[in-house]
Design an enzyme around this catalytic site. Structure first.
Site, PDB file in Angstrom:
ATOM      1  N   ASP A  55      36.579  39.247  37.146  1.00 33.54           N
ATOM      2  CA  ASP A  55      37.686  38.754  37.563  1.00 33.54           C
ATOM      3  C   ASP A  55      36.961  37.138  37.432  1.00 33.54           C
ATOM      4  O   ASP A  55      37.240  36.494  37.803  1.00 33.54           O
ATOM      5  CB  ASP A  55      38.220  38.932  38.641  1.00 33.54           C
ATOM      6  CG  ASP A  55      38.152  39.046  39.698  1.00 33.54           C
ATOM      7  OD1 ASP A  55      36.430  39.608  40.367  1.00 33.54           O
ATOM      8  OD2 ASP A  55      38.919  40.002  40.593  1.00 33.54           O
TER       9      ASP A  55
HETATM   10  C1  BGC Z   1      33.755  36.971  42.817  1.00 33.14           C
HETATM   11  C2  BGC Z   1      33.981  38.410  42.084  1.00 33.14           C
HETATM   12  C3  BGC Z   1      35.420  38.646  43.064  1.00 33.14           C
HETATM   13  C4  BGC Z   1      36.066  37.714  43.283  1.00 33.14           C
HETATM   14  C5  BGC Z   1      37.150  38.878  43.727  1.00 33.14           C
HETATM   15  C6  BGC Z   1      34.159  36.242  42.616  1.00 33.14           C
HETATM   16  O1  BGC Z   1      33.854  34.976  42.960  1.00 33.14           O
HETATM   17  O2  BGC Z   1      32.731  37.262  42.534  1.00 33.14           O
HETATM   18  O3  BGC Z   1      33.443  39.524  42.140  1.00 33.14           O
HETATM   19  O4  BGC Z   1      36.237  39.962  42.447  1.00 33.14           O
HETATM   20  O5  BGC Z   1      35.632  36.758  43.657  1.00 33.14           O
HETATM   21  O6  BGC Z   1      38.312  36.744  44.666  1.00 33.14           O
HETATM   22  C1  NOJ Z   2      34.592  42.262  42.832  1.00 32.55           C
HETATM   23  C2  NOJ Z   2      36.607  42.279  42.716  1.00 32.55           C
HETATM   24  O1  NOJ Z   2      36.511  43.256  44.237  1.00 32.55           O
HETATM   25  C3  NOJ Z   2      36.564  43.181  41.927  1.00 32.55           C
HETATM   26  O2  NOJ Z   2      37.855  43.725  42.433  1.00 32.55           O
HETATM   27  C4  NOJ Z   2      35.786  43.323  40.670  1.00 32.55           C
HETATM   28  O3  NOJ Z   2      36.951  44.005  39.675  1.00 32.55           O
HETATM   29  C5  NOJ Z   2      33.987  43.035  39.987  1.00 32.55           C
HETATM   30  N1  NOJ Z   2      34.552  42.616  41.376  1.00 32.55           N
HETATM   31  C6  NOJ Z   2      34.278  42.334  38.977  1.00 32.55           C
HETATM   32  O4  NOJ Z   2      34.297  40.997  38.882  1.00 32.55           O
END
Ligand code: BGC
Ligand code: NOJ
Length: 811
Positions: free
Chosen positions: A483
């Site tokens: 994401d």
């Molecule tokens: C992080 C992701 C996470 C997302 C959730 C981002 O800042 O890098 O790992 O899933 O925030 O909101």
């Molecule tokens: C953490 C989030 O919880 C997950 O939904 C996401 O897929 C990963 N980060 C990778 O960005």
């Protein structure tokens, strides 16, 4: 360097040096009521929802880290110390913290006094027990002063840390006997209060923080403790706390035990008051009476142990390697329960206020948990599916307290819907319970829009089919699993969130990861349709899958690996053509698992490319080369410094996708090598570098392009737990639930002679022995069930009345 050791027999990690490189924590509680507890007594407690119903205060982002907790102080002469070392931080004669299955035990000794604190939450109970044992090991009579201390949070944790103009005026408490009650806002819109009790008379108390601490003291030296005298304060506004004071006299060799309880009570609207302005304490008193002796506490503690014996007993491996066995048998399973309970809400890296239950996260968490308590998995699947819309899209998150989709976070993460097919099919394979598919499940939390759960899977599948881009590949939407790959976002305002800010409406960016996900879980969907006699639907769906496979082969292959995406402009990402971000792990993992282009050698080439370009000493990085500047058309991924998080970090969640790919190719040595690189118990010796707990997975280890490769962050709440458990048990050890029975298909290092594994599946116990006389990685040559040779490699569901033996010979 190590800071402790594993005690496998007791299923504990024993920390013997309190100065760990980061707080090493544990979780108490299993259903409604939870606590986080660090190896130095830090942490907090909440009921169901770490944001809306927080009982005790915790200070994130503090200096030093880990401030606020369940604290005990002992004043012995002029010396003040704490059995968990902090908060007093006085050097101890000995210190030990044992993190076990839903409990933590501290043992500290100083000047002839040994103090043990056992913390746990009895099953089905809304209270935390802290059993304190003080023993005089000296030859003289000792008179010590014992202080407990917690600080109340004013319920809504976010408001509590921001809205001081109000909050410093609202705090209210009551004190009766040895019980300190916290009743802020009870008179208006709340029907709940909290209490902190101890099972004996006290010699004093404090409920006002400044009266206890003094205006200029820290947690290490509260004024009341230093003075050896509480102030019997009553909080009116400011910061309510709860501290008991007990004078303890101990003869040589004598020990005394106290049972403290931190509890939470809800009362009926018309039964809130005992008398004017006096809260109804009856339910609290009943809770206290339930565990008012060490004997009663022992019974509850034994029950907790029994509960974990039974849960963990469903899968137990004997591989001959302690590091592997303790991951599979103890810690990885335990972490799966924690991620199931917490999703990504409350850890020492997640503040408990930012995120509820994630749609994709919670679906994936289930695959490591469903064998433990299938009924809870079933309920969770229904909760998650209820937040889906009729077109298959869904809210990205929901709040556990309300179970409603979180409108502020929104949706449009186009991978989200497909994970529902994964969780549902894994649930049915584990349980054989197809009735879930007929369950009426709302769309958009609206019961009038309820349809059989199966229709939710159909909606998930067709959400991809109905959202294809210019290359007939899935539109990525806001982002897919990664994401931070925000291809339609184009954000140049530092004050907006990449996760929630508006995207370009005509966004046509496409994702090869979703393509792989669609092919794999599309096949699962087809398979499920066939199981329930929906031949026509299966046929139709298969047509869409075939088209997707063709689209990937035509537009998604870069020559040596799968592309990652087409960006907003239709340019390739994850290609030789790119200067940075030439190759990404996610599409290699998913297209390999989906076996797209297997015959043409694409899978093998892709995984070889992973080895060559992404693998490093500490695991497989997410992309390479990492981005060295901000690309507005790629979004958050390029905001992270090279080597961290989604930008070239070892994002442990996705490493098992490659391991599974390797097992499909039969490369057991490679799969296992990847496994051991990130499995925490294998990293214990480098704890100083790794920093986080050696008993649980973390989200991210700094990658090869980072300044400090191998340094980890964000332990506990990560899909890493379930994916690694799923991979090691079902693909490497190769014991995989299927609709027909247990499919046995290990893929192990060639050097292994074999292993044994016990598996309780649909209530039936199987003792499986795998032998590897020819030293191969993969291939079941023959299989015997209860001594009789069977055809194929699926153990059917046998009778429950006895345990069955399964012999598997590889070759
Ligand atoms: C992080 C992701 C996470 C997302 C959730 C981002 O800042 O890098 O790992 O899933 O925030 O909101
Ligand atoms: C953490 C989030 O919880 C997950 O939904 C996401 O897929 C990963 N980060 C990778 O960005």
């Amino acid at each position: 360097m190590k800071y402790g050791h594993f005690d496998d027999e007791n299923r504990e990690y024993v920390i013997t040096n309190p100065k760990t490189p980061y707080p090493w924590i544990n979780y108490l509680g299993n259903e409604d009521f939870f606590s986080l507890t660090s190896n130095t007594g830090g942490g907090y407690t909440f009921y169901k929802d770490a944001k809306f119903r927080r009982l005790t205060r915790y200070r994130y982002n503090n200096v030093p880290v880990d401030n606020g907790g369940k604290y005990f102080y002992i004043k012995d002469g002029d010396t003040v110390w704490s059995p968990s070392w902090k908060p007093a931080q006085t050097d101890l004669d000995s210190y030990e913290c044992r993190h076990g299955m839903s409990y933590t035990k501290f043992k500290g000794a100083k000047n002839g006094i040994v103090t043990e604190v056992l913390q746990f939450i009895p099953l089905g109970f809304w209270g935390e027990i802290q059993q304190v044992t003080v023993k005089n090991t000296s030859s003289e009579t000792k008179k010590i002063k014992l202080f407990s201390f917690i600080e109340w949070c004013l319920w809504n944790a976010e408001d509590d840390m921001t809205n001081y103009q109000r909050n410093l005026n609202t705090g209210e408490v009551e004190v009766e006997d040895s019980v300190l009650y916290h009743k802020t806002e009870f008179k208006e819109r709340r029907n709940h209060y909290a209490f902190y009790s101890v099972n004996q008379d006290i010699d004093g108390f404090d409920t006002d923080r400044e009266s206890f601490m003094g205006m200029y003291n820290g947690f290490d030296a509260p004024e009341a403790v230093v003075n050896g005298q509480p102030t019997n304060s009553f909080a009116h506004g400011w910061s309510p706390v709860a501290s008991h004071y007990i004078e303890v006299e101990l003869q040589p060799g004598e020990e005394k035990q106290f049972v403290f309880m931190l509890g939470y009570v809800e009362v009926e609207e018309d039964n809130k008051w005992e008398s004017k302005a006096v809260i109804n304490k009856k339910p609290a008193k009943e809770m206290i009476a339930k565990y008012d002796s060490v004997e009663k506490v022992q019974v509850a503690f034994d029950e907790l142990k029994e509960y974990w014996d039974q849960l963990l007993g469903k899968i137990q491996v004997d591989s001959g390697d302690d590091k592997l066995d303790r991951m599979v048998n103890i810690w990885n399973q335990y972490q799966c329960m924690v991620t199931f309970n917490m999703s990504r809400s409350a850890s020492f890296f997640e503040s408990g206020i930012g995120r509820g239950m994630g749609f994709r996260d919670s679906n994936q968490d289930l695959i490591g948990f469903v064998h433990q308590i299938p009924e809870r998995a079933r309920e969770r699947i229904i909760d998650i599916a209820s937040t889906q819309f009729e077109d298959g899209s869904c809210y990205h998150q929901y709040q556990p307290l309300t179970k409603k989709g979180n409108a502020a976070v929104g949706g449009d993460f186009n991978d989200d819907p497909l994970w529902l097919i994964l969780s549902t099919t894994e649930y049915i394979k584990e349980t054989g319970d197809f009735s879930l598919l007929d369950e009426l499940v709302p769309f958009d939390n609206d019961i009038s829009k309820a349809k059989p759960h199966f229709d939710h899977l159909t909606a998930s599948f067709y959400h991809v089919v109905n959202n294809l881009g210019p290359h007939n590949l899935p539109l990525i939407g806001r982002a897919d699993w990664n994401d931070c790959l925000n291809l339609n976002c184009f954000s140049n305002d530092p004050n907006e969130s990449f996760q929630t800010t508006g995207n370009k409406k005509d966004g046509k960016a496409e994702s090869l990861m979703i393509a792989g996900l669609f092919v794999l879980y599309g096949k699962e969907y087809v398979n499920l349709c066939l199981q329930i006699g929906k031949q026509e639907e299966a046929h139709k769906a298969q047509g869409h899958i075939d088209q997707m496979i063709a689209a990937v082969k035509e537009h998604g292959w870069d020559g040596d690996w799968y592309l990652r995406a087409y960006d907003y402009y239709g340019n390739k990402l994850g290609s030789q053509e790119n200067e940075e971000g030439k190759i990404f792990i996610e599409s290699q993992g998913w297209c390999s698992m989906a076996e797209i282009g297997m015959e043409e050698g694409m899978v093998e080439k892709s995984l070889n490319a992973v080895k060559e370009h992404l693998d490093c000493e500490y695991g497989i990085v997410l992309n390479s080369p990492a981005f060295s500047k901000y690309y507005i058309e790629y979004g958050e991924i390029s905001t992270y410094p090279a080597g961290y998080k989604e930008n070239g970090g070892i994002f442990c969640h996705n490493n098992p996708w490659i391991m599974i790919g390797e097992t499909i190719l039969g490369r057991g040595d490679q799969a296992y090598e990847y496994y051991t690189k990130i499995a925490p118990s294998f990293l214990e010796d480098i704890s100083e570098l790794h920093k986080v707990e050696p008993y649980v997975y973390c989200q991210m280890i700094a990658g090869k392009e980072a300044v400090k490769p191998g340094e980890a962050k964000n332990s506990w709440l990560s899909g890493t737990a379930s994916w690694n458990f799923y991979t090691i048990t079902q693909y490497i050890l190769g014991v995989k639930p299927s609709y027909e029975g247990l499919l046995i298909n290990p893929c192990i290092p060639q050097a292994w002679d074999g292993f044994k594994i016990k598996r309780i599946f649909r209530g039936v116990t199987y003792h499986i022995e795998v032998q590897n006389p020819a030293h191969v990685s993969k291939g079941v040559k023959e299989m015997f069930v209860n001594g009789k040779k069977i055809a194929g490699n699926i153990v059917p569901v046998l009778s429950k009345d006895k345990a069955h033996s399964v012999l598997v010979v590889l070759g």
